[in-house]
Design an enzyme around this catalytic site. Structure first.
Site, PDB file in Angstrom:
ATOM      1  N   TYR A  33     -63.912  42.054 -83.804  1.00  0.00           N
ATOM      2  CA  TYR A  33     -63.349  43.006 -84.763  1.00  0.00           C
ATOM      3  C   TYR A  33     -62.250  42.277 -85.530  1.00  0.00           C
ATOM      4  CZ  TYR A  33     -61.708  47.727 -86.091  1.00  0.00           C
ATOM      5  OH  TYR A  33     -61.333  48.851 -86.772  1.00  0.00           O
ATOM      6  N   ARG A  45     -65.059  47.034-100.334  1.00  0.00           N
ATOM      7  CA  ARG A  45     -63.646  46.855 -99.939  1.00  0.00           C
ATOM      8  C   ARG A  45     -63.648  46.508 -98.450  1.00  0.00           C
ATOM      9  NH1 ARG A  45     -61.167  48.217 -96.076  1.00  0.00           N
ATOM     10  NH2 ARG A  45     -60.480  50.364 -96.196  1.00  0.00           N
ATOM     11  N   LYS A  88     -68.086  47.625 -85.903  1.00  0.00           N
ATOM     12  CA  LYS A  88     -67.629  48.990 -85.590  1.00  0.00           C
ATOM     13  C   LYS A  88     -68.548  49.633 -84.562  1.00  0.00           C
ATOM     14  CE  LYS A  88     -64.196  49.699 -88.693  1.00  0.00           C
ATOM     15  NZ  LYS A  88     -62.882  50.309 -88.502  1.00  0.00           N
ATOM     16  N   GLU A 134     -67.666  53.437 -94.268  1.00  0.00           N
ATOM     17  CA  GLU A 134     -66.714  52.385 -93.911  1.00  0.00           C
ATOM     18  C   GLU A 134     -66.562  51.395 -95.056  1.00  0.00           C
ATOM     19  OE1 GLU A 134     -65.357  52.365 -90.488  1.00  0.00           O
ATOM     20  OE2 GLU A 134     -63.925  51.131 -91.589  1.00  0.00           O
ATOM     21  N   ASP A 135     -65.343  51.127 -95.425  1.00  0.00           N
ATOM     22  CA  ASP A 135     -65.011  50.058 -96.363  1.00  0.00           C
ATOM     23  C   ASP A 135     -65.740  50.149 -97.703  1.00  0.00           C
ATOM     24  OD1 ASP A 135     -63.384  49.389 -94.297  1.00  0.00           O
ATOM     25  OD2 ASP A 135     -64.043  47.318 -94.097  1.00  0.00           O
ATOM     26  N   ASP A 170     -63.920  56.638 -92.151  1.00  0.00           N
ATOM     27  CA  ASP A 170     -63.021  56.046 -91.174  1.00  0.00           C
ATOM     28  C   ASP A 170     -61.718  55.584 -91.813  1.00  0.00           C
ATOM     29  OD1 ASP A 170     -62.411  55.065 -88.617  1.00  0.00           O
ATOM     30  OD2 ASP A 170     -63.155  53.075 -89.135  1.00  0.00           O
ATOM     31  N   ASP A 171     -61.800  55.023 -93.006  1.00  0.00           N
ATOM     32  CA  ASP A 171     -60.609  54.471 -93.653  1.00  0.00           C
ATOM     33  C   ASP A 171     -59.652  55.577 -94.090  1.00  0.00           C
ATOM     34  OD1 ASP A 171     -61.492  51.653 -93.583  1.00  0.00           O
ATOM     35  OD2 ASP A 171     -63.117  52.470 -94.794  1.00  0.00           O
ATOM     36  N   ASN A 183     -55.411  44.822 -92.997  1.00  0.00           N
ATOM     37  CA  ASN A 183     -56.233  43.851 -92.260  1.00  0.00           C
ATOM     38  C   ASN A 183     -56.892  42.878 -93.219  1.00  0.00           C
ATOM     39  OD1 ASN A 183     -55.862  45.130 -89.700  1.00  0.00           O
ATOM     40  ND2 ASN A 183     -57.248  46.738 -90.368  1.00  0.00           N
TER      41      ASN A 183
HETATM   42  N1  LIG Z   1     -55.196  49.624 -89.595  1.00  0.00           N
HETATM   43  C1  LIG Z   1     -56.234  50.356 -89.893  1.00  0.00           C
HETATM   44  O1  LIG Z   1     -56.813  51.050 -89.046  1.00  0.00           O
HETATM   45  C2  LIG Z   1     -56.737  50.366 -91.284  1.00  0.00           C
HETATM   46  C3  LIG Z   1     -56.281  49.460 -92.193  1.00  0.00           C
HETATM   47  N2  LIG Z   1     -56.737  49.484 -93.466  1.00  0.00           N
HETATM   48  C4  LIG Z   1     -56.257  48.451 -94.359  1.00  0.00           C
HETATM   49  O2  LIG Z   1     -55.495  49.011 -95.386  1.00  0.00           O
HETATM   50  C5  LIG Z   1     -55.644  48.236 -96.556  1.00  0.00           C
HETATM   51  C6  LIG Z   1     -55.915  49.169 -97.719  1.00  0.00           C
HETATM   52  O3  LIG Z   1     -57.100  49.874 -97.522  1.00  0.00           O
HETATM   53  P1  LIG Z   1     -57.470  51.096 -98.479  1.00  0.00           P
HETATM   54  O4  LIG Z   1     -56.402  52.090 -98.520  1.00  0.00           O
HETATM   55  O5  LIG Z   1     -58.807  51.541 -98.104  1.00  0.00           O
HETATM   56  O6  LIG Z   1     -57.547  50.339 -99.877  1.00  0.00           O
HETATM   57  P2  LIG Z   1     -57.470  50.928-101.334  1.00  0.00           P
HETATM   58  O7  LIG Z   1     -58.033  49.920-102.225  1.00  0.00           O
HETATM   59  O8  LIG Z   1     -58.042  52.298-101.356  1.00  0.00           O
HETATM   60  O9  LIG Z   1     -55.900  51.077-101.600  1.00  0.00           O
HETATM   61  C7  LIG Z   1     -55.029  49.988-101.755  1.00  0.00           C
HETATM   62  C8  LIG Z   1     -53.754  50.493-102.362  1.00  0.00           C
HETATM   63  O10 LIG Z   1     -52.806  49.459-102.316  1.00  0.00           O
HETATM   64  C9  LIG Z   1     -52.212  49.317-103.592  1.00  0.00           C
HETATM   65  N3  LIG Z   1     -51.749  47.941-103.740  1.00  0.00           N
HETATM   66  C10 LIG Z   1     -52.474  46.805-103.713  1.00  0.00           C
HETATM   67  N4  LIG Z   1     -51.679  45.740-103.849  1.00  0.00           N
HETATM   68  C11 LIG Z   1     -50.423  46.199-103.976  1.00  0.00           C
HETATM   69  C12 LIG Z   1     -49.163  45.602-104.154  1.00  0.00           C
HETATM   70  N5  LIG Z   1     -49.020  44.289-104.218  1.00  0.00           N
HETATM   71  N6  LIG Z   1     -48.084  46.395-104.268  1.00  0.00           N
HETATM   72  C13 LIG Z   1     -48.225  47.722-104.193  1.00  0.00           C
HETATM   73  N7  LIG Z   1     -49.382  48.365-104.012  1.00  0.00           N
HETATM   74  C14 LIG Z   1     -50.474  47.609-103.906  1.00  0.00           C
HETATM   75  C15 LIG Z   1     -53.279  49.715-104.576  1.00  0.00           C
HETATM   76  O11 LIG Z   1     -52.671  50.070-105.794  1.00  0.00           O
HETATM   77  P3  LIG Z   1     -53.476  50.596-107.083  1.00  0.00           P
HETATM   78  O12 LIG Z   1     -53.983  51.935-106.675  1.00  0.00           O
HETATM   79  O13 LIG Z   1     -52.452  50.664-108.121  1.00  0.00           O
HETATM   80  O14 LIG Z   1     -54.562  49.610-107.320  1.00  0.00           O
HETATM   81  C16 LIG Z   1     -53.886  50.898-103.824  1.00  0.00           C
HETATM   82  O15 LIG Z   1     -53.156  52.060-104.059  1.00  0.00           O
HETATM   83  C17 LIG Z   1     -56.735  47.215 -96.267  1.00  0.00           C
HETATM   84  O16 LIG Z   1     -56.138  45.986 -95.981  1.00  0.00           O
HETATM   85  C18 LIG Z   1     -57.405  47.720 -95.019  1.00  0.00           C
HETATM   86  O17 LIG Z   1     -57.858  46.683 -94.195  1.00  0.00           O
HETATM   87  C19 LIG Z   1     -57.633  50.419 -93.904  1.00  0.00           C
HETATM   88  C20 LIG Z   1     -58.132  51.334 -93.035  1.00  0.00           C
HETATM   89  C21 LIG Z   1     -57.756  51.337 -91.642  1.00  0.00           C
HETATM   90  C1  LIG Z   2     -59.652  48.926 -89.722  1.00  0.00           C
HETATM   91  C2  LIG Z   2     -60.369  49.259 -90.922  1.00  0.00           C
HETATM   92  O1  LIG Z   2     -61.186  50.155 -90.917  1.00  0.00           O
HETATM   93  C3  LIG Z   2     -60.102  48.528 -92.121  1.00  0.00           C
HETATM   94  O2  LIG Z   2     -59.216  47.683 -92.150  1.00  0.00           O
HETATM   95  O3  LIG Z   2     -60.785  48.797 -93.111  1.00  0.00           O
HETATM   96 MG   LIG Z   3     -62.429  50.100 -92.602  1.00  0.00          MG
END
Ligand SMILES: NC(=O)C1=CN([C@@H]2O[C@H](COP(=O)(O)OP(=O)(O)OC[C@H]3O[C@@H](n4cnc5c(N)ncnc54)[C@H](OP(=O)(O)O)[C@@H]3O)[C@@H](O)[C@H]2O)C=CC1
Ligand SMILES: CC(=O)C(=O)O
Ligand SMILES: [Mg+2]
Length: 642
Positions: free
Chosen positions: A190, A243, A261, A333-334, A356-357, A498
């Protein structure tokens, strides 16, 4: 010649087999199908297998004992239709599939292969003599040997490849290894290693895993699903690869994510491996590097969007329901956020789906916050939350926090949302930006002057909880963490992105810059940190704590829809598993080593909620849902073959 229950039958005596099978299945409450065929009669194998298939079909239709819907059997794993797991270790079962599993083909069948652990008796009765060296290893010794081997690899990707090879070779050994060494091997199968594996998936590709559905299959998805060897699917994890973690668009190579997963669904949540289906929808990629990579495995074209994309997804969703029924769980997912929210809204009312996200992450972070409040005091409404990243993870978490806050205080959701602020790539989300904001960001646009930089937003908003969900590494700078530590005795900091390279800060940075006062959790794991003579162990705020138990709860209750209250129930169950001892170490999540027990508790709470909401179809409700959930979990112990 083939044999059944120790009796040999010539190939033309299948009617006798049919009678015998029907009788034997009527006698036992958990039916066991017992078929083995002498491989010397190989020329007849295909006929035998066709006849057997017909016989089994006939038997299923005639037998009153076979209840397709009552597959959650004691210690049998969810979906233990043929009683393979129901058998205790001293009972015998026969490895069967519609073709013959014995001799060389048995060794090549990951579902039944035991490698050097085949007993002397099994080597005799299953035509294995000479195909294996003389030694017989125990399952335990095999695990020990493999762990020794894995630890020899310095490069994480080599460990990943060794694990994938093992999964393809000996499924039960793979799961025993993973379950017994979960804290060591989770980072291999993972995050973070799976991220690198997806980036290099084409180069390291050996055998296909999961189902690839590309634009080429448009109009034929129903047929494609039929090509998958397993028919009793209970959980699908699907991505379109746009993503992948915080690594962006990896196209078809995102397949590593559904595969990873789903291996956690089995290892952490006890869902039978044969009930799990990883799917990658390939509509192209906009990743120029991959498009130019000669080893890229996906469609070599830019992403298809709009109507054609929607039609492909729609065809997939309909085909899944038609093939596997109403109660198959589909985990998105993603996907990129421009599709993720819409897909969830569109299919949330017609299918058993969750993202999941958006939702799994929300549930795990809320659980971590609930646990952290035991250390910092106050209730949710007395805290202020600032997010870096307003996408799926960020807005999903924020909404669940607001829901829980409103439940606790009775305040309208609108009021609760005002406790949360968000920064995206353009700065603080404020009302003056409303017109240009995507729909999922709008609830978080509050009255405030524009603020460009995160550090300034931190200083102005003064959050008690800072959450990174930006997918961009190194964004929680020293100045940001120090600012958090100036107005919080114990700043709560989540760096959720991540893999490790995208983490907003490291554990070491969080503890050092806050002078050891931060309560810190991250999406990918960090090793313990020593600061001023004290060892700090950070928690892993990852949806892997939630989705396996959530999925198990949905399956054992026969839930037909996912409801937000189930996510809240899962959060409560997870937070309740954080012990005083964990908290004293600064840990806001329990150790992954206990995850099977944790998943059973989450499953029980989720199932209870499904019954309470009238969304459960498996009746009557079991009295003790935790015990029931545990009894339904897959065990990787080897079975004895007749
Ligand atoms: N720990 C866990 O269980 C999980 C972790 N994640 C992680 O979270 C991260 C984001 O996922 P997700 O929300 O789906 O992604 P999205 O693409 O949906 O969202 C990313 C957000 O981050 C913003 N962003 C990107 N770069 C910057 C920066 N330099 N400064 C400020 N804001 C920024 C984007 O802005 P804008 O909208 O303006 O483009 C957007 O709002 C990934 O790395 C993923 O691996 C996700 C799910 C689960
Ligand atoms: C953990 C997870 O689902 C992600 O980083 O997208
Ligand atoms: Mg994910």
């Amino acid at each position: 010649m083939f044999s059944l229950n120790g009796t040999n039958f010539p190939n033309n005596s299948l009617s006798g087999v049919s009678r015998c099978l029907t009788q034997s299945r009527k006698r036992v409450s958990f039916p066991m199908v017992v078929v083995s065929v002498n491989p010397n009669g190989r020329s007849a194998d295909r006929n035998v297998s066709v006849l057997m298939e017909n016989t089994l079909k006939e038997m299923k239709e005639n037998s009153p004992v076979i209840d397709e819907d009552s597959e959650s059997t004691v210690t049998g794993g969810v979906g233990d239709v043929y009683g393979e797991d129901t058998a205790t270790e001293d009972q015998t079962i026969t490895p069967w599939n519609f073709s013959v599993a014995s001799g060389y083909s048995l060794l090549r069948n990951p579902h039944y292969n035991k490698g050097l652990a085949f007993s002397e008796k099994e080597r005799d009765s299953h035509y294995l003599r000479g195909l294996l060296p003389p030694v017989v290893f125990s399952h335990e010794l095999q695990v020990k040997k493999l762990m020794n081997n894995l630890r020899q690899y310095d490069v994480p990707l080599q460990r990943y490849m060794a694990m994938m090879d093992l999964q393809e070779r000996n499924e039960r050994l793979f799961y025993k290894l993973l379950m017994e060494n979960v804290e060591e091997l989770l980072p291999v199968v993972y995050t973070p290693t799976v991220g690198e594996a997806c980036q290099k998936y084409g180069s390291i590709f050996r055998r296909p895993q999961g189902l690839f559905i590309s634009l080429k299959e448009k109009g034929k998805i129903l047929e494609v699903l039929k090509n998958w060897p397993e028919k009793k699917i209970q959980v699908i994890v699907v991505t379109d690869g746009e993503r992948i973690l915080g690594l962006g668009d990896l196209g078809c190579q995102g397949m590593g994510i559904p595969v990873g997963k789903l291996s956690l669904y089995t290892a952490l949540g006890g869902i039978r491996p044969s009930s799990c289906l990883p799917v990658t929808i390939d509509v192209g990629t906009n990743n120029e590097k991959l498009l130019k990579d000669e080893f890229y495995i996906g469609l070599r074209q830019r992403r298809t969007r709009g109507q054609e994309y929607a039609e492909l997804l729609d065809e997939f969703m309909s085909a899944v329901k038609q093939t596997y029924g109403e109660k198959v769980l589909i985990q998105f997912e993603d996907f990129a956020n421009h599709n993720a929210f819409d897909l969830l809204a569109k299919y949330g009312t017609s299918h058993l789906v969750f993202n999941d996200d958006i939702q799994g992450t929300a549930s795990v972070v809320l659980a971590g916050i609930m646990a952290a409040l035991n250390l910092v005091g106050g209730n949710l409404a007395q805290h202020r939350f600032l997010f870096l990243g307003a996408g799926e993870a960020g807005t999903g978490i924020a909404e669940l926090i607001a829901l829980e806050m409103s439940k606790q205080t009775g305040a309208p959701l609108e009021e609760s949302r005002k406790k949360t602020w968000m920064v995206d790539s353009k700065g603080l989300i404020v009302r003056s930006r409303m017109e240009s904001l995507k729909h999922f960001k709008r609830p978080w646009a509050h009255d405030h002057e524009p603020v460009k930089e995160l550090v300034n937003a931190v200083k102005l908003i003064k959050p008690t909880v800072l959450i990174g969900s930006s997918g961009t590494g190194k964004t929680f700078t020293k100045e940001v963490v120090q600012a958090m530590a100036t107005f919080n005795k114990k700043p709560i900091i989540f760096a959720l992105s991540n893999p490790t390279s995208q983490s907003e800060c490291t554990a070491e940075e969080a503890y050092t810059w806050s002078e050891g006062r931060a309560i810190f959790a991250s999406g990918s794991p960090f090793t313990p940190v020593e600061y001023k003579g004290k060892v700090f162990v950070s928690g892993q705020g990852n949806n892997a704590y939630i989705f396996p138990g959530l999925g198990l709860g949905l399956i054992i209750s026969g839930a037909i829809r996912v409801h937000d209250d189930m996510l809240l129930a899962a959060s409560e169950a997870l937070a309740a598993e954080v012990s005083q001892e964990n908290l004293e170490k600064g840990l806001i999540y329990p150790p992954f080593a206990n995850i099977r027990k944790i998943s059973a508790h989450i499953a029980a709470k989720v199932a209870a909620k499904a019954y309470e909401l009238g969304l459960a179809t498996r009746l009557p409700q079991p009295e003790n849902l935790v015990a029931y959930a545990e009894s339904c979990m897959y065990s990787p112990s080897y079975r004895s073959y007749r």
